[in-house]
Design an enzyme around this catalytic site. Structure first.
Site, PDB file in Angstrom:
ATOM      1  N   CYS A 130      10.636  79.416  48.537  1.00 27.31           N
ATOM      2  CA  CYS A 130      11.145  80.798  48.527  1.00 27.31           C
ATOM      3  C   CYS A 130      10.982  81.492  47.177  1.00 27.31           C
ATOM      4  CB  CYS A 130      12.606  80.816  48.955  1.00 27.31           C
ATOM      5  SG  CYS A 130      13.557  79.418  48.359  1.00 27.31           S
ATOM      6  N   SER A 160      21.912  80.270  50.394  1.00 28.92           N
ATOM      7  CA  SER A 160      21.224  80.110  51.684  1.00 28.92           C
ATOM      8  C   SER A 160      19.907  79.366  51.517  1.00 28.92           C
ATOM      9  CB  SER A 160      20.990  81.460  52.360  1.00 28.92           C
ATOM     10  OG  SER A 160      20.240  82.299  51.514  1.00 28.92           O
ATOM     11  N   PRO A 186      32.567  69.684  45.855  1.00 23.08           N
ATOM     12  CA  PRO A 186      31.119  69.873  46.026  1.00 23.08           C
ATOM     13  C   PRO A 186      30.514  68.792  46.905  1.00 23.08           C
ATOM     14  CG  PRO A 186      31.744  69.961  43.696  1.00 23.08           C
ATOM     15  CD  PRO A 186      32.960  69.525  44.455  1.00 23.08           C
ATOM     16  N   HIS A 243      17.216  85.948  46.444  1.00 22.53           N
ATOM     17  CA  HIS A 243      16.913  85.274  45.176  1.00 22.53           C
ATOM     18  C   HIS A 243      16.477  86.338  44.156  1.00 22.53           C
ATOM     19  CE1 HIS A 243      17.286  81.538  47.162  1.00 22.53           C
ATOM     20  NE2 HIS A 243      16.076  81.045  47.029  1.00 22.53           N
TER      21      HIS A 243
HETATM   22  N1  LIG Z   1      16.481  78.722  53.258  1.00 21.45           N
HETATM   23  C1  LIG Z   1      15.447  79.104  52.530  1.00 21.45           C
HETATM   24  O1  LIG Z   1      15.517  80.039  51.689  1.00 21.45           O
HETATM   25  C2  LIG Z   1      14.128  78.421  52.689  1.00 21.45           C
HETATM   26  C3  LIG Z   1      13.021  78.963  52.086  1.00 21.45           C
HETATM   27  C4  LIG Z   1      11.801  78.345  52.204  1.00 21.45           C
HETATM   28  C5  LIG Z   1      11.709  77.193  52.938  1.00 21.45           C
HETATM   29  N2  LIG Z   1      12.813  76.663  53.530  1.00 21.45           N
HETATM   30  C6  LIG Z   1      12.658  75.449  54.296  1.00 21.45           C
HETATM   31  O2  LIG Z   1      12.854  75.709  55.684  1.00 21.45           O
HETATM   32  C7  LIG Z   1      13.416  74.569  56.314  1.00 21.45           C
HETATM   33  C8  LIG Z   1      14.690  74.960  57.059  1.00 21.45           C
HETATM   34  O3  LIG Z   1      15.614  75.547  56.163  1.00 21.45           O
HETATM   35  P1  LIG Z   1      16.940  76.271  56.673  1.00 21.45           P
HETATM   36  O4  LIG Z   1      17.476  76.977  55.478  1.00 21.45           O
HETATM   37  O5  LIG Z   1      16.696  77.061  57.919  1.00 21.45           O
HETATM   38  O6  LIG Z   1      17.866  74.991  57.038  1.00 21.45           O
HETATM   39  P2  LIG Z   1      19.124  74.933  58.034  1.00 21.45           P
HETATM   40  O7  LIG Z   1      19.786  76.251  58.117  1.00 21.45           O
HETATM   41  O8  LIG Z   1      19.914  73.770  57.563  1.00 21.45           O
HETATM   42  O9  LIG Z   1      18.484  74.606  59.479  1.00 21.45           O
HETATM   43  C9  LIG Z   1      17.790  73.405  59.730  1.00 21.45           C
HETATM   44  C10 LIG Z   1      17.164  73.471  61.128  1.00 21.45           C
HETATM   45  O10 LIG Z   1      16.336  72.317  61.311  1.00 21.45           O
HETATM   46  C11 LIG Z   1      16.758  71.641  62.504  1.00 21.45           C
HETATM   47  N3  LIG Z   1      16.548  70.199  62.326  1.00 21.45           N
HETATM   48  C12 LIG Z   1      16.875  69.442  61.254  1.00 21.45           C
HETATM   49  N4  LIG Z   1      16.514  68.164  61.470  1.00 21.45           N
HETATM   50  C13 LIG Z   1      15.958  68.120  62.697  1.00 21.45           C
HETATM   51  C14 LIG Z   1      15.405  67.077  63.496  1.00 21.45           C
HETATM   52  N5  LIG Z   1      15.335  65.816  63.067  1.00 21.45           N
HETATM   53  N6  LIG Z   1      14.931  67.388  64.719  1.00 21.45           N
HETATM   54  C15 LIG Z   1      14.979  68.652  65.174  1.00 21.45           C
HETATM   55  N7  LIG Z   1      15.503  69.701  64.462  1.00 21.45           N
HETATM   56  C16 LIG Z   1      15.985  69.415  63.245  1.00 21.45           C
HETATM   57  C17 LIG Z   1      18.223  71.997  62.648  1.00 21.45           C
HETATM   58  O11 LIG Z   1      18.639  71.783  63.978  1.00 21.45           O
HETATM   59  P3  LIG Z   1      20.177  71.469  64.336  1.00 21.45           P
HETATM   60  O12 LIG Z   1      20.926  72.776  64.205  1.00 21.45           O
HETATM   61  O13 LIG Z   1      20.108  70.985  65.734  1.00 21.45           O
HETATM   62  O14 LIG Z   1      20.625  70.446  63.342  1.00 21.45           O
HETATM   63  C18 LIG Z   1      18.184  73.466  62.247  1.00 21.45           C
HETATM   64  O15 LIG Z   1      17.691  74.235  63.327  1.00 21.45           O
HETATM   65  C19 LIG Z   1      13.589  73.531  55.184  1.00 21.45           C
HETATM   66  O16 LIG Z   1      12.422  72.746  55.142  1.00 21.45           O
HETATM   67  C20 LIG Z   1      13.665  74.365  53.956  1.00 21.45           C
HETATM   68  O17 LIG Z   1      13.265  73.653  52.799  1.00 21.45           O
HETATM   69  C21 LIG Z   1      14.030  77.268  53.444  1.00 21.45           C
END
Ligand SMILES: NC(=O)c1ccc[n+]([C@@H]2O[C@H](COP(=O)([O-])OP(=O)(O)OC[C@H]3O[C@@H](n4cnc5c(N)ncnc54)[C@H](OP(=O)(O)O)[C@@H]3O)[C@@H](O)[C@H]2O)c1
Length: 340
Positions: A130, A160, A186, A243
């Site tokens: 991000c 987030s 934490p 950010h």
């Molecule tokens: N947040 C940011 O600013 C950002 C920016 C760039 C990249 N990312 C990347 O994007 C990804 C997701 O981030 P997020 O912020 O959306 O996280 P999040 O809010 O914690 O959501 C995680 C998602 O992944 C699913 N998941 C996790 N483990 C799984 C598994 N083993 N099988 C199937 N589904 C699974 C979860 O499903 P359940 O609800 O069923 O657990 C949920 O839908 C990460 O790789 C993160 O590094 C995030």
């Protein structure tokens, strides 16, 4: 005729934004599947004015699906992205798993759209971190004009960026400060995040930098130009979404602040808000739910021959993740997987 699109991680912060943005931008979707872990089976998520039920990623068959937008974290991606790719479904992945592999394109559409042609190597395209996405949108047009030598960045990253758990921890910890007996220790973050800032995101590397800082360096080089030198300090701040980055740039050629402002005003994906008066700049709250990367506080750095400072703000769940992924899907659709 449109595409059959999969969202893996549809119950997460990024996955939900992907669904919103696909609907907002009227991406040509014929069919959509929302996937998450088994525990979320049947959870309802919104797609435009429809509600769809979440399916189990583990048992999903990717055969016949065109594009899968993944937002599930690196360890689960390692298991499921190759399954999708082997079934002929192009994966656009938000995790860090594939970003640094030379044969996997790492794309910010405003900066290196032509890299999309390399999707065929592995049927996987990586989305950047991000903090990198918004930074390179700002750097590229300035680099094209005056050649960037070195960049010094300090980030102010919202909770987030650490997923749903990060948002919950800031919320619960803030409330807990006022209710005796409900203090929250934490767990997602290393120290208290409410009313605090933490100069530590991701794991420590051998040289004392963190992995988040290393990612910004490696990704900027891969997306913009390997010759750019970059040094960063990444800091978590008690902001829910958005950010911010304080950016100092040293160029090979002189670039006047007014010309830089004009270049950035014309550049794709950027909104310049730069009035030298109270409130004449962007803050993370104003970036929430927006597509643009906001640039403010553009000014000469008089300590360098060819130096500029600027302030850069963007919605990390949008340009930092979901929007960029959908823009890559649009590139794929327009240039390669043409339908209709
Ligand atoms: N947040 C940011 O600013 C950002 C920016 C760039 C990249 N990312 C990347 O994007 C990804 C997701 O981030 P997020 O912020 O959306 O996280 P999040 O809010 O914690 O959501 C995680 C998602 O992944 C699913 N998941 C996790 N483990 C799984 C598994 N083993 N099988 C199937 N589904 C699974 C979860 O499903 P359940 O609800 O069923 O657990 C949920 O839908 C990460 O790789 C993160 O590094 C995030």
């Amino acid at each position: 005729m449109g595409y059959r699109v999969v969202i893996a991680g549809a119950t997460g912060n990024v996955g939900r934004e992907m669904l919103n943005i696909l609907a907002e931008r009227q991406f040509p979707v014929d069919e959509i599947a929302a996937l998450a872990s088994r525990k979320s089976l049947g959870t309802e998520v919104s797609f435009g004015d429809k509600t769809i039920k979440t399916q189990d990623l583990d048992t999903f068959d990717f055969e016949g699906w065109d594009i899968a937008l993944f937002a599930i974290g690196a360890s689960a991606t390692k298991v499921y992205a190759p399954k999708a790719a082997d079934a002929g479904c192009v994966v656009i992945d938000n995790s860090s798993l594939y970003r640094y592999e030379p044969d996997i394109p790492l794309i910010v559409p405003e900066v290196n759209p032509d890299a999309v042609e390399h999707y065929r190597n592995r049927m996987i395209i990586a989305n950047p971190n991000c903090s990198t996405a918004q930074l390179v949108v700002a750097l590229k047009p300035l680099h094209d004009r005056a050649r960037i030598k070195r960049v010094v960045v300090s980030t102010y990253q919202s909770v987030s960026g650490a997923g749903k758990d990060g948002i919950d921890e800031l919320w619960d910890q803030t409330k807990g400060m006022y209710v005796p007996g409900q203090e929250v220790e934490p767990s997602t973050f290393q120290k208290q995040i409410a009313f605090n800032v933490i100069p530590h995101i991701d794991v420590f590397m051998e040289d004392g930098s963190t992995k988040e800082e290393w990612k910004m360096v490696a990704e900027t080089k891969k997306i913009v130009d390997p010759s750019i030198k970059l040094t960063t300090t990444c800091v978590r701040v008690p902001v829910f979404v958005g950010h911010s980055e304080a950016v100092n740039i040293e160029f090979e050629d002189f670039l006047d602040e007014d010309e830089a402002r004009d270049i950035l005003r014309e550049a794709p994906g950027i909104m310049v808000i730069d009035k030298r008066e109270d409130g004449g700049y962007a803050t993370p709250i104003e970036s929430v739910g927006e597509y643009a990367t906001y640039i403010s506080r553009i000014r000469q750095d008089s300590t360098l021959d060819n130096g500029l400072n600027l302030w850069c703000v963007s919605d990390n769940l949008r340009k930092g993740a979901a929007l960029n992924a959908v823009q890559i899907a649009e590139l794929l659709g327009n240039r390669i997987l043409k339908k209709g």
